[in-house]
Write a protein that holds these residues in place. Structure first.
Motif, PDB file in Angstrom:
ATOM      1  N   GLU A  62       0.816  -1.215   0.000  1.00  0.00           N
ATOM      2  CA  GLU A  62       0.000   0.000   0.000  1.00  0.00           C
ATOM      3  C   GLU A  62       0.852   1.268   0.000  1.00  0.00           C
ATOM      4  O   GLU A  62       1.822   1.380   0.759  1.00  0.00           O
ATOM      5  N   ASN A  63       0.478   2.214  -0.879  1.00  0.00           N
ATOM      6  CA  ASN A  63       1.126   3.528  -1.012  1.00  0.00           C
ATOM      7  C   ASN A  63       2.538   3.463  -1.603  1.00  0.00           C
ATOM      8  O   ASN A  63       3.291   4.443  -1.510  1.00  0.00           O
ATOM      9  N   SER A  82       4.114   4.896 -11.578  1.00  0.00           N
ATOM     10  CA  SER A  82       2.982   3.956 -11.602  1.00  0.00           C
ATOM     11  C   SER A  82       2.726   3.468 -10.184  1.00  0.00           C
ATOM     12  O   SER A  82       3.616   2.874  -9.562  1.00  0.00           O
ATOM     13  N   PRO A  83       1.528   3.711  -9.643  1.00  0.00           N
ATOM     14  CA  PRO A  83       1.237   3.292  -8.266  1.00  0.00           C
ATOM     15  C   PRO A  83       1.068   1.778  -8.154  1.00  0.00           C
ATOM     16  O   PRO A  83       0.739   1.100  -9.129  1.00  0.00           O
ATOM     17  N   LEU A  84       1.291   1.259  -6.963  1.00  0.00           N
ATOM     18  CA  LEU A  84       1.029  -0.149  -6.653  1.00  0.00           C
ATOM     19  C   LEU A  84      -0.375  -0.239  -6.076  1.00  0.00           C
ATOM     20  O   LEU A  84      -0.674   0.408  -5.059  1.00  0.00           O
ATOM     21  N   LEU A  85      -1.244  -1.044  -6.733  1.00  0.00           N
ATOM     22  CA  LEU A  85      -2.653  -1.072  -6.354  1.00  0.00           C
ATOM     23  C   LEU A  85      -3.153  -2.509  -6.157  1.00  0.00           C
ATOM     24  O   LEU A  85      -2.724  -3.428  -6.868  1.00  0.00           O
ATOM     25  N   PRO A  86      -4.053  -2.707  -5.193  1.00  0.00           N
ATOM     26  CA  PRO A  86      -4.606  -4.053  -4.977  1.00  0.00           C
ATOM     27  C   PRO A  86      -5.631  -4.383  -6.058  1.00  0.00           C
ATOM     28  O   PRO A  86      -6.358  -3.500  -6.537  1.00  0.00           O
ATOM     29  N   ALA A  87      -5.709  -5.669  -6.447  1.00  0.00           N
ATOM     30  CA  ALA A  87      -6.694  -6.104  -7.448  1.00  0.00           C
ATOM     31  C   ALA A  87      -6.940  -7.598  -7.305  1.00  0.00           C
ATOM     32  O   ALA A  87      -5.994  -8.373  -7.109  1.00  0.00           O
TER      33      ALA A  87
END
Length: 1016
Positions: free
Chosen positions: A365-366, A379-384
């Protein structure tokens, strides 16, 4: 030794129980028959089948016999075969003589309350008729003809799907000009479609398809187009139609969006897959304590579509999965990948990873990483939840413009969704000068890989063979590309559609589950296409803002214009006639010059999917049946269901029949390069060389369709067609025997009452009744292969191998008008009529041809204008089975003991213990010894003797013993009787007329033949 002795009477025997006497009296008086049951028939059927192989059994007076002219041999001009061009030429004569072209209108005029509607799924008007068409149209025709003969008024209006890209491309390929106006394109496409329609229509008529050929529907007819727009209007009013910007399947080869149903998947597609480094630029706060002391850390991602990297907006992870920070033993670089993928990724990169630390996905996160090809971009790190661990690295590159799940992530996190690829599948100017105008599936992909290499972010490239979507028209790969399109919100429709579908009968039943699954996966339906040949989406666009103008008033006005001028009006009329002032006012706009017509046309699946509204709704009919290939589970079946449920809240059909595809006879796809393409026209009329491509006629094609297992892939080729021809020739042989032996017979004047007929004749009518019942049920279940199997079993086993071999003597040698012979002819007439009607829906030309040769034919006689099989309940006499089959069991024992020999050279002694079996045999033979009894006819010997015990002086060394079980009253009464069969050489001499060994002298005929001759 003499057999003329007094036999003991079983009815006087102490062993004959009192309980049998009422049974005997009932039988003797021919009261309503008893219901007998027994075990499987296959054993004795096989034995009696072998009996027909014996030589000379059917031989009658030889050519030089003085009695040759006294024998009544079959007489008929009906040909056993129609070699060469005779078959197709005869079929054409039959079509003309029997009014095939008028049959549909004739049956529509009948006064009956029963109606059957088969709605024709429109074939695509873009090519010559092929065997796939033949499979589909013939299946429909068999279904329609069956229902018509069953006194239903059939509603079947054939149609054609006339719009769309395939037709447009074919039409454009035939002209040299490149820069054509929309109307020039539309005109050429329509002309092409019209030519194809006429060619296909002629072929369908030649195949014997009964339809309303004078009132076909075409999706380019203005009334059809107006009705289609009316359905669009209703769906728009209900909120199902909307415009949006989202990723859709896009065909660079045709410059248009595609629906799922317009794709086919190439299982051997080769992509250039890459493993890429995404440098970690901002460590996630929860991992800072681990990462701060390390040199640069990179995330590894894997993709088969390197060209999408410039559009990257994020890297996604699975929150609940475990990830590892690893150190490469070769380069000492540090990477982050899913813990489950550490070993496989290291092996693929030909190195070893040492795990430094592990952590949960939520710890990402973040975090932020640097774009691998665009300096300064983050490029952000995002949950999916769409991230999987089955392949790749557990980290997914996310390009919202080129992936459905990616777009969902971007929508949730409000990321940019810009598309860097144009409608031709090339990078736009926004992608940068290095990539601009390069095709993403070709040189553009190579350029991106080179950019990764230059940025030192490419870890590995390799070929990946996998399933990939292709445009089903051009056979070229597609991409996913975000664009502004018109959609139907199937997410809000599919629940109601699934409930409606569950009320539909599906054949096979598995088709229901497949279609339900397809509906479940479908969240939206892209209905806009960027082409010219189609029905325009009735939307107007603001010249400056591009905003759409569409409302109730605007659509209604366009519908009126299309009803009058057709959809060409969208391109030919000025906007003032298309966009009404009321529609403009409703949109709070005042200057009509601010708008232009939209350039998108409706998806052809929406075209054909609204056919129910034009063909059925106007006639006030719900289709009893839709019958198409399995590809329509995701196509026409589904589009028809969705549009109907949206507008009427019900399915447009009561039943679906789903058939497979046609393949070569070895199970391979048909290909001109392989040389296994089967052209229906060549099948019917023959090719250039009749020795290799003989003319089979249309009925051979129809037989192939009917006998195939249509629910799997359907095979066709020379061997299959030759087998079908052989099967029909065997059937023709049976039909010729029936016709030949009905010469000089009139059913009205010469028929014998059923109760007075020979028991073997009653028995064949009993079997005929069962055959008719089973055939009718098979037709009702659309199991035409079973119809063929029942027909072949009946005419080869029950008739040719069994009944015909038994009754030939009676037909040939009795006096022409003798009641015994008339009894047989009565049965033969019923058999012929029932059997011809049973296969008429499948072989209409042969059925009508047979009727042309009926000796008692009336001028107006036609199979299809005189109804279905008309069997009498009087024929159904289960008790007959025990009498005849009991005799057959003993006959089979007799014939089996003299295999390969002439049964007429023998006499047979039947010894049966007192009981019901003996009583039944006495019905067939009243006297002890007889050469003319019904029992002897069944035994096919020269003489039969019936006894209750073996004479003391008779040798029993070669005696054949057996048992026969009789069940009465559903098993309440059971008796297993033993019998003995004694085979002896015939005691008399060969009759010169009937060839049986029943004559007292070689110079004179037997007593029976002398009586016949004296009568003549």
């Amino acid at each position: 030794m003499s057999l003329a002795r007094t036999r003991s009477c079983p009815r006087c025997s102490p062993s004959f129980s009192r309980k049998w006497r009422p049974v005997w009296k009932m039988w003797a008086l021919r009261a309503p028959p008893f219901v007998f049951s027994r075990g499987p028939r296959w054993a004795w059927c096989w034995a009696r089948g072998t009996a027909s192989a014996g030589p000379s059994r059917g031989a009658k007076a030889s050519p030089d016999s003085p009695y040759r002219e006294t024998v009544i041999l079959p007489r008929s001009d009906f040909p056993v075969q129609l070699p060469g061009r005779l078959q197709p030429e005869t079929e054409l004569e039959i079509q003309q003589k029997c009014g095939f072209s008028e049959l549909y209108s004739w049956q529509r005029q009948r006064k009956t309350k029963k109606e059957f509607c088969l709605h024709d799924g429109p074939p695509y008007a873009n090519g010559d008729p092929h065997v796939g068409h033949a499979l589909n149209k013939i299946l429909k025709d068999i279904t329609n003809r069956f229902h018509m003969m069953r006194d239903y008024v059939v509603h079947y209006v054939p149609g054609w799907d006339c719009h769309g890209l395939p037709i447009e491309l074919k039409a454009l390929s035939e002209c040299e000009e490149d820069d054509l106006s929309p109307m020039e394109i539309r005109q050429k496409a329509k002309e092409f479609a019209e030519k194809v329609i006429e060619k296909q229509k002629s072929a369908f008529i030649r195949w014997g398809i009964m339809a309303d050929w004078d009132n076909c529907y075409h999706t380019f007819d203005k009334k059809y187009e107006a009705k289609q727009l009316h359905i669009f209007h209703q769906m728009f009013d209900k909120g199902y139609v909307y415009q949006d910007y989202k990723p859709v399947f896009w065909s660079p080869s045709t410059n248009t969006a595609l629906a799922e149903a317009e794709l086919e998947y190439n299982q051997q597609h080769v992509s250039r897959s890459v493993y890429i480094k995404f440098p970690l630029s901002k460590p996630p706060p929860k991992l800072s304590s681990v990462i701060d002391g390390l040199p640069a850390v990179n995330l590894i991602i894997w993709t088969t579509q390197a060209w999408t990297i410039p559009s990257n907006q994020a890297v996604c992870y699975m929150p609940n999965s475990e990830y590892s920070i690893v150190k490469c033993s070769d380069t000492e670089e540090h990477f982050i990948i899913a813990s489950d993928r550490v070993q496989s990724t290291a092996a693929l990169l030909d190195t070893q990873f040492d795990v430094i630390s592990t952590f949960k996905g939520t710890d990402f996160e973040n975090g932020m990483c640097s774009h691998p090809t665009i300096p300064g971009k983050q490029s952000p790190l995002l949950p999916a939840n769409h991230v999987t661990m089955s392949k790749g690295t557990g980290l997914v590159h996310t390009a919202p413009a080129h992936g459905m799940e990616d777009f969902g992530v971007a929508s949730h996190h409000q990321l940019p969704m810009d598309c860097l690829v144009d409608e031709k599948g090339r990078f736009t100017e926004a992608a940068g000068s290095e990539l601009q105008k390069k095709a993403v599936l070709e040189e553009g992909n190579e350029a991106v890989i080179q950019m990764l290499q230059g940025a030192k972010n490419l870890l590995k490239e390799e070929k990946c063979v996998h399933s990939y979507p292709y445009d089903w028209r051009t056979k070229k790969p597609v991409i996913i590309r975000a664009s502004k399109q018109w959609f139907i919100n199937t997410a809000n429709l599919k629940s109601a559609a699934q409930e409606a579908l569950k009320k539909v009968k599906c054949v096979p039943a598995s088709a229901m589950n497949r279609m339900l699954e397809m509906l479940d996966r479908r969240t939206y339906w892209c209905i806009s296409r960027q082409r010219r040949w189609g029905v325009p989406i009735p939307v107007f666009c603001h010249k400056t803002t591009g905003n759409p103008l569409i409302n109730k008033k605007s659509i209604e006005n366009v519908i009126k214009v299309v009803e009058q001028h057709g959809s060409d009006a969208w391109w030919t009329l000025p906007i003032e006639q298309l966009l009404s002032s009321d529609a403009l006012a409703k949109a709070d706009s005042h200057d009509i010059n601010d708008y232009i017509q939209g350039q998108d046309v409706l998806d052809i699946w929406f075209d054909s999917g609204t056919s129910w509204a034009h063909v059925l709704e106007d006639a006030g009919i719900t289709a009893d049946l839709y019958l198409e290939g399995k590809d329509q589970l995701g196509g026409w079946f589904q589009s028809s269901l969705l549009t109907s449920v949206a507008v009427r809240k019900k399915a447009p059909y009561k039943a679906l029949v789903v058939h497979g595809f046609t393949l070569g006879e070895k199970g391979e796809k048909m290909s001109k390069s392989i040389g296994n393409v089967v052209d229906p026209d060549v099948v019917i009329n023959g090719g250039n060389d009749h020795s290799t491509d003989p003319p089979y006629g249309a009925d051979i094609l129809r037989w192939w369709v009917a006998e195939s297992n249509i629910y799997t892939e359907v095979l066709i080729g020379p061997a299959v067609l030759n087998s079908a021809r052989d099967d029909i020739n065997k059937l023709r042989n049976t039909l010729r025997f029936l016709l030949g032996n009905l010469a000089s017979f009139s059913p009205e004047a010469d028929s014998i009452p059923t109760s007075d007929m020979y028991l073997i004749d009653q028995y064949i009518l009993h079997l005929l009744h069962g055959y008719a019942t089973k055939v009718t049920q098979a037709y009702k279940e659309y199991d035409y292969g079973k119809v063929i199997r029942l027909l072949e079993a009946f005419h080869t086993r029950e008739l040719s191998s069994f009944y015909f071999s038994i009754v030939k003597d009676r037909l040939y040698c009795e006096e022409e008008k003798d009641p015994k012979r008339r009894s047989c002819q009565t049965a033969l007439a019923a058999v012929l009529d029932t059997m011809v009607r049973s296969f008429a829906p499948i072989l209409p030309h042969l059925a009508e041809e047979v009727f042309q040769y009926l000796p008692y034919r009336k001028e107006s006689d036609s199979v299809f204008r005189s109804g279905w099989m008309n069997t009498s309940p009087v024929w159904k006499k289960p008790g007959l089975e025990e009498a005849v089959e009991g005799a057959c069991a003993m006959r089979d024992a007799f014939l089996g003991s003299i295999a390969g020999k002439n049964a007429l050279e023998y006499q047979v002694v039947l010894v049966i213990e007192p009981g019901l079996l003996f009583e039944l045999m006495e019905v067939l033979q009243h006297e002890e010894c007889s050469s003319t009894s019904q029992l002897n006819e069944i035994m096919m010997a020269s003489q039969t003797t019936l006894l209750a015990e073996v004479p003391r002086e008779m040798a029993t060394d070669d005696m054949i013993q057996g048992t026969f079980l009789i069940n009465l009253e559903g098993g309440d009464i059971r008796e297993e009787s033993t019998y003995k069969v004694i085979v002896l050489p015939a005691a008399k001499l060969k009759c010169l007329r009937c060839r049986r060994y029943t004559a007292d002298s070689t110079e004179t005929p037997c007593a029976r033949c002398r009586e016949v001759l004296n009568g003549k």
